[in-house]
Design a protein around this motif. Structure first.
Motif, short mmCIF file in Angstrom:
data_model
loop_
_atom_site.label_atom_id
_atom_site.label_comp_id
_atom_site.label_asym_id
_atom_site.label_seq_id
_atom_site.Cartn_x
_atom_site.Cartn_y
_atom_site.Cartn_z
N GLY A 188 49.19 31.60 43.47
CA GLY A 188 49.32 31.04 42.13
C GLY A 188 50.55 31.50 41.39
N ASP A 245 50.47 29.75 54.44
CA ASP A 245 49.96 28.37 54.43
C ASP A 245 51.14 27.41 54.55
OD1 ASP A 245 49.00 25.82 53.72
OD2 ASP A 245 47.52 26.63 52.33
N ARG A 253 51.14 24.36 52.03
CA ARG A 253 51.43 24.77 50.66
C ARG A 253 52.87 25.24 50.54
NH1 ARG A 253 51.35 23.87 45.51
NH2 ARG A 253 51.17 25.73 44.20
N GLU A 285 45.44 32.08 36.12
CA GLU A 285 44.74 31.03 36.86
C GLU A 285 45.26 30.92 38.29
OE1 GLU A 285 45.21 27.47 34.62
OE2 GLU A 285 43.68 28.02 33.12
N SER A 286 44.37 31.15 39.25
CA SER A 286 44.70 31.03 40.67
C SER A 286 43.39 31.09 41.43
CB SER A 286 45.63 32.16 41.13
OG SER A 286 44.96 33.41 41.07
N ARG A 287 43.43 30.71 42.70
CA ARG A 287 42.23 30.81 43.50
C ARG A 287 41.76 32.25 43.61
NH1 ARG A 287 42.52 29.10 49.73
NH2 ARG A 287 43.57 31.12 49.77
N MET A 288 42.70 33.19 43.76
CA MET A 288 42.32 34.59 43.87
C MET A 288 41.65 35.08 42.60
SD MET A 288 44.62 37.84 45.18
CE MET A 288 45.45 38.25 43.64
N CYS A 289 42.18 34.65 41.45
CA CYS A 289 41.59 35.06 40.18
C CYS A 289 40.17 34.52 40.04
CB CYS A 289 42.47 34.56 39.02
SG CYS A 289 41.75 34.83 37.39
N PHE A 290 39.99 33.24 40.34
CA PHE A 290 38.68 32.64 40.16
C PHE A 290 37.66 33.16 41.17
CE2 PHE A 290 41.24 29.04 38.23
CZ PHE A 290 40.98 29.45 36.92
N ASP A 291 38.14 33.70 42.29
CA ASP A 291 37.22 34.31 43.26
C ASP A 291 36.74 35.68 42.83
OD1 ASP A 291 37.32 32.14 44.94
OD2 ASP A 291 38.81 33.00 46.31
#
Length: 265
Positions: free
Chosen positions: A23, A46, A49, A197-203
């Protein structure tokens, strides 16, 4: 001897970013491309990405080189970084690759395999990155290295003990390297974001106060690096709060964290 910067925008001409598919890493790539950096060197695992980020940066005029590798392969990482340091001479290197783990939904604890992987990415690969790019910068007596830590470095959170420990290690290492390289023309900066905000944050489990979007964070990082700030921390309320948690008695800070919803039972 000063770092090469675009005369119009004041940004480094050549920027290398590890973890450019994450992110913050991707947002930083776009931020520097839009700001006027001529060459971006992007690493990620990735492939899809990585290609998307590269194409987005090329669309605004940047020349982009990509490298798909796992930073846990320290030998391959070092060979690539030493080669690109001599060939492209990056003015700014952002050691941004990172992962996170937690104690699980039922707080069963982190697995050793996950902890080992996290330490390899968040600490070993960061230090290996510095060691690989530093000789060329010291020889030129110019360059800048940004190390991605976190506000979690100030005080460990019960849900993410290994992550917090790894970011504390990066913080201390970066501050020591900054002082050690003072006077050699090489700047080291520690970046300590809050929740972005990022996938790592939301996990990550637990509350996420003062959440920023990635482009906002990337701009704050770029401006902080341009000013050569030793620590680039944001947002201010969370930065102040986490710092205060680090200086008060652990029993009190633990009580506060439980009241805020971290690790409470």
């Amino acid at each position: 001897m000063m770092m090469q910067r675009n005369a119009l925008s004041g940004v480094p001409e050549c920027v290398l970013i590890t973890g450019a598919t994450g992110g913050i890493g991707a947002a930083l790539a776009f931020e520097y491309a839009r700001a006027g950096s001529r060459t971006l060197i992007l690493q990620g695992r990735d492939a899809r990405r990585l290609r998307e980020v590269a194409e987005g940066c090329e669309a605004v005029g940047a020349r982009v080189l990509t490298e798909r590798l796992d930073v846990r392969d320290l030998e391959a990482l070092g060979v690539w970084l030493r080669s690109v340091s001599l060939g492209e001479m990056p003015d700014l290197v952002v050691a941004g690759a990172g992962v996170n783990i937690d104690t699980g939904a039922r707080r069963q604890g982190e697995t050793w395999e996950d902890v080992q992987r996290l330490l390899e990415v968040n600490i070993q690969a960061v230090v290996a990155t510095v060691h690989a790019v530093l000789p060329a910068m010291r020889a030129r007596r110019q360059g800048q290295i940004a190390l991605m830590s976190s506000l979690a470095a100030w005080r460990g959170l019960p849900e993410t003990p290994s992550y917090c420990a790894s970011k504390a290690a990066v913080k201390v290492y970066g501050e020591a390297m900054r002082d050690g390289l003072a006077g050699e023309g090489v700047h080291v900066n520690v970046v300590m974001p809050g929740y972005v905000e990022s996938r790592m944050c939301f996990d990550m489990p637990g509350p996420k106060p003062f959440l920023w979007d990635a482009p906002r964070a990337a701009r704050a990082i770029r401006l902080g690096l341009r000013a050569n700030r030793a620590r680039i921390t944001f947002p201010f309320p969370l930065s102040l709060g986490t710092f205060l948690l680090s200086v008060i008695h652990p029993a009190v800070s633990g009580w506060i964290l439980r009241k805020l919803g971290y690790g409470g039972r």
